[in-house]
Write an enzyme that holds these catalytic residues in place. Structure first.
Site, PDB file in Angstrom:
ATOM      1  N   GLU A 111       0.867  -1.186   0.000  1.00  0.00           N
ATOM      2  CA  GLU A 111       0.000   0.000   0.000  1.00  0.00           C
ATOM      3  C   GLU A 111       0.895   1.225   0.000  1.00  0.00           C
ATOM      4  O   GLU A 111       1.955   1.222   0.619  1.00  0.00           O
ATOM      5  CB  GLU A 111      -0.864   0.070   1.269  1.00  0.00           C
ATOM      6  CG  GLU A 111      -2.003  -0.912   1.305  1.00  0.00           C
ATOM      7  CD  GLU A 111      -1.620  -2.193   2.002  1.00  0.00           C
ATOM      8  OE1 GLU A 111      -0.543  -2.232   2.638  1.00  0.00           O
ATOM      9  OE2 GLU A 111      -2.381  -3.175   1.905  1.00  0.00           O
ATOM     10  N   TYR A 123       7.690   2.145  -7.932  1.00  0.00           N
ATOM     11  CA  TYR A 123       7.106   0.806  -8.076  1.00  0.00           C
ATOM     12  C   TYR A 123       6.657   0.564  -9.519  1.00  0.00           C
ATOM     13  O   TYR A 123       6.854  -0.526 -10.056  1.00  0.00           O
ATOM     14  CB  TYR A 123       5.944   0.627  -7.094  1.00  0.00           C
ATOM     15  CG  TYR A 123       6.412   0.512  -5.656  1.00  0.00           C
ATOM     16  CD1 TYR A 123       7.271  -0.506  -5.259  1.00  0.00           C
ATOM     17  CD2 TYR A 123       5.998   1.423  -4.689  1.00  0.00           C
ATOM     18  CE1 TYR A 123       7.711  -0.618  -3.958  1.00  0.00           C
ATOM     19  CE2 TYR A 123       6.426   1.319  -3.366  1.00  0.00           C
ATOM     20  CZ  TYR A 123       7.289   0.297  -3.011  1.00  0.00           C
ATOM     21  OH  TYR A 123       7.726   0.185  -1.721  1.00  0.00           O
TER      22      TYR A 123
HETATM   23  C1  COA Z   1      10.046   6.513  -2.076  1.00  0.00           C
HETATM   24  C2  COA Z   1      11.558   6.453  -1.804  1.00  0.00           C
HETATM   25  C3  COA Z   1      11.868   5.165  -1.049  1.00  0.00           C
HETATM   26  C4  COA Z   1      12.282   6.457  -3.171  1.00  0.00           C
HETATM   27  O1  COA Z   1      13.664   6.164  -2.955  1.00  0.00           O
HETATM   28  P1  COA Z   1      14.794   6.744  -3.913  1.00  0.00           P
HETATM   29  O2  COA Z   1      16.048   6.049  -3.590  1.00  0.00           O
HETATM   30  O3  COA Z   1      14.790   8.219  -3.855  1.00  0.00           O
HETATM   31  O4  COA Z   1      14.235   6.287  -5.336  1.00  0.00           O
HETATM   32  P2  COA Z   1      15.075   6.014  -6.678  1.00  0.00           P
HETATM   33  O5  COA Z   1      16.193   6.993  -6.778  1.00  0.00           O
HETATM   34  O6  COA Z   1      15.412   4.577  -6.738  1.00  0.00           O
HETATM   35  O7  COA Z   1      13.986   6.383  -7.789  1.00  0.00           O
HETATM   36  C5  COA Z   1      13.446   5.428  -8.691  1.00  0.00           C
HETATM   37  C6  COA Z   1      12.334   6.066  -9.495  1.00  0.00           C
HETATM   38  O8  COA Z   1      11.304   6.535  -8.612  1.00  0.00           O
HETATM   39  C7  COA Z   1      10.802   7.796  -9.068  1.00  0.00           C
HETATM   40  N1  COA Z   1      11.098   8.843  -8.098  1.00  0.00           N
HETATM   41  C8  COA Z   1      11.926   8.766  -7.015  1.00  0.00           C
HETATM   42  N2  COA Z   1      11.890   9.927  -6.325  1.00  0.00           N
HETATM   43  C9  COA Z   1      11.061  10.751  -7.002  1.00  0.00           C
HETATM   44  C10 COA Z   1      10.590  12.069  -6.768  1.00  0.00           C
HETATM   45  N3  COA Z   1      11.003  12.793  -5.697  1.00  0.00           N
HETATM   46  N4  COA Z   1       9.692  12.601  -7.635  1.00  0.00           N
HETATM   47  C11 COA Z   1       9.249  11.887  -8.693  1.00  0.00           C
HETATM   48  N5  COA Z   1       9.650  10.623  -8.966  1.00  0.00           N
HETATM   49  C12 COA Z   1      10.549  10.058  -8.119  1.00  0.00           C
HETATM   50  C13 COA Z   1      11.461   8.069 -10.392  1.00  0.00           C
HETATM   51  O9  COA Z   1      10.646   7.498 -11.394  1.00  0.00           O
HETATM   52  C14 COA Z   1      12.765   7.301 -10.258  1.00  0.00           C
HETATM   53  O10 COA Z   1      13.286   6.914 -11.492  1.00  0.00           O
HETATM   54  P3  COA Z   1      14.391   7.862 -12.234  1.00  0.00           P
HETATM   55  O11 COA Z   1      15.553   7.920 -11.284  1.00  0.00           O
HETATM   56  O12 COA Z   1      14.683   7.115 -13.475  1.00  0.00           O
HETATM   57  O13 COA Z   1      13.713   9.185 -12.416  1.00  0.00           O
HETATM   58  C15 COA Z   1      12.045   7.692  -1.010  1.00  0.00           C
HETATM   59  O14 COA Z   1      11.561   8.870  -1.632  1.00  0.00           O
HETATM   60  C16 COA Z   1      11.592   7.697   0.435  1.00  0.00           C
HETATM   61  O15 COA Z   1      12.247   7.146   1.324  1.00  0.00           O
HETATM   62  N6  COA Z   1      10.443   8.345   0.704  1.00  0.00           N
HETATM   63  C17 COA Z   1       9.880   8.413   2.063  1.00  0.00           C
HETATM   64  C18 COA Z   1       9.365   7.070   2.532  1.00  0.00           C
HETATM   65  C19 COA Z   1       8.340   6.500   1.572  1.00  0.00           C
HETATM   66  O16 COA Z   1       7.486   7.208   1.032  1.00  0.00           O
HETATM   67  N7  COA Z   1       8.415   5.170   1.370  1.00  0.00           N
HETATM   68  C20 COA Z   1       7.510   4.446   0.489  1.00  0.00           C
HETATM   69  C21 COA Z   1       6.352   3.954   1.264  1.00  0.00           C
HETATM   70  S1  COA Z   1       5.346   2.885   0.264  1.00  0.00           S
END
Ligand code: COA
Length: 153
Positions: A111, A123
């Protein structure tokens, strides 16, 4: 960061201070240390942490998954704000998908808040599809969840 620059290992005691710090920076509804300990003690639990291999070895992200018979549930995924948008989150999910669940034949489910565009895009980029909306699933603040799944069959 590439897969070669990140080490992924089982979450353990020395990670916990940093995991709790990242948790506080990442979620309005946070898990406590006790929540993580209960999860780690659960027989079906898989919790992994990421750290840069050539850095000072600090934990920069983590993922927790519960594997059941034909379903695995991603319960937690977070990356420290200073290390976001550098592929760490993708590497953690990919590790679960391609290594931990390599022989799995079921569905991986999770979720996510409808407003969490970063996570939904992450995802989607790994093949997860949005299934349906779960109304008012979250508190603090109240919000709907998108239920997403990746089918291994
Ligand atoms: C969600 C989270 C885990 C993403 O981790 P991350 O290491 O920054 O993600 P990645 O660098 O692997 O990004 C992969 C893809 O996700 C998307 N993405 C990541 N951050 C983004 C942002 N701030 N805005 C838009 N798209 C984003 C992009 O499509 C990206 O692909 P790209 O690098 O080719 O553009 C991180 O933002 C986080 O910890 N957020 C707070 C906790 C949370 O929301 N967890 C998920 C709960 S379900």
């Amino acid at each position: 960061m590439s897969a070669a620059e990140i080490g992924i290992s089982d979450m353990a005691g020395p990670d916990m201070a940093r995991v709790i710090e990242i948790e506080k920076l990442s979620f309005s509804h946070k898990w406590s240390l006790n929540d993580f300990i209960s999860e780690l003690l659960h027989p079906e639990s898989i919790c992994k942490t990421a750290r840069p291999v050539d850095g000072i070895g600090i934990t920069i992200g983590y993922i927790c998954v519960r594997r059941m018979v034909d379903e695995a549930h991603i319960l937690k995924l977070a990356v420290h704000p200073a290390f976001r948008q550098r592929q760490v989150g993708s590497l953690l999910v990919r590790h679960i998908k391609d290594e931990v669940l390599r022989d799995f034949k079921g569905k991986v489910i999770l979720e996510v808040r409808v407003s969490n565009i970063a996570a939904i895009r992450l995802y989607n980029s790994l093949g997860f599809k949005s299934l349906y909306i779960r109304r008012r699933y979250y508190a603090e603040p109240e919000e709907d969840a998108v239920v997403m799944a990746l089918d291994f069959k």
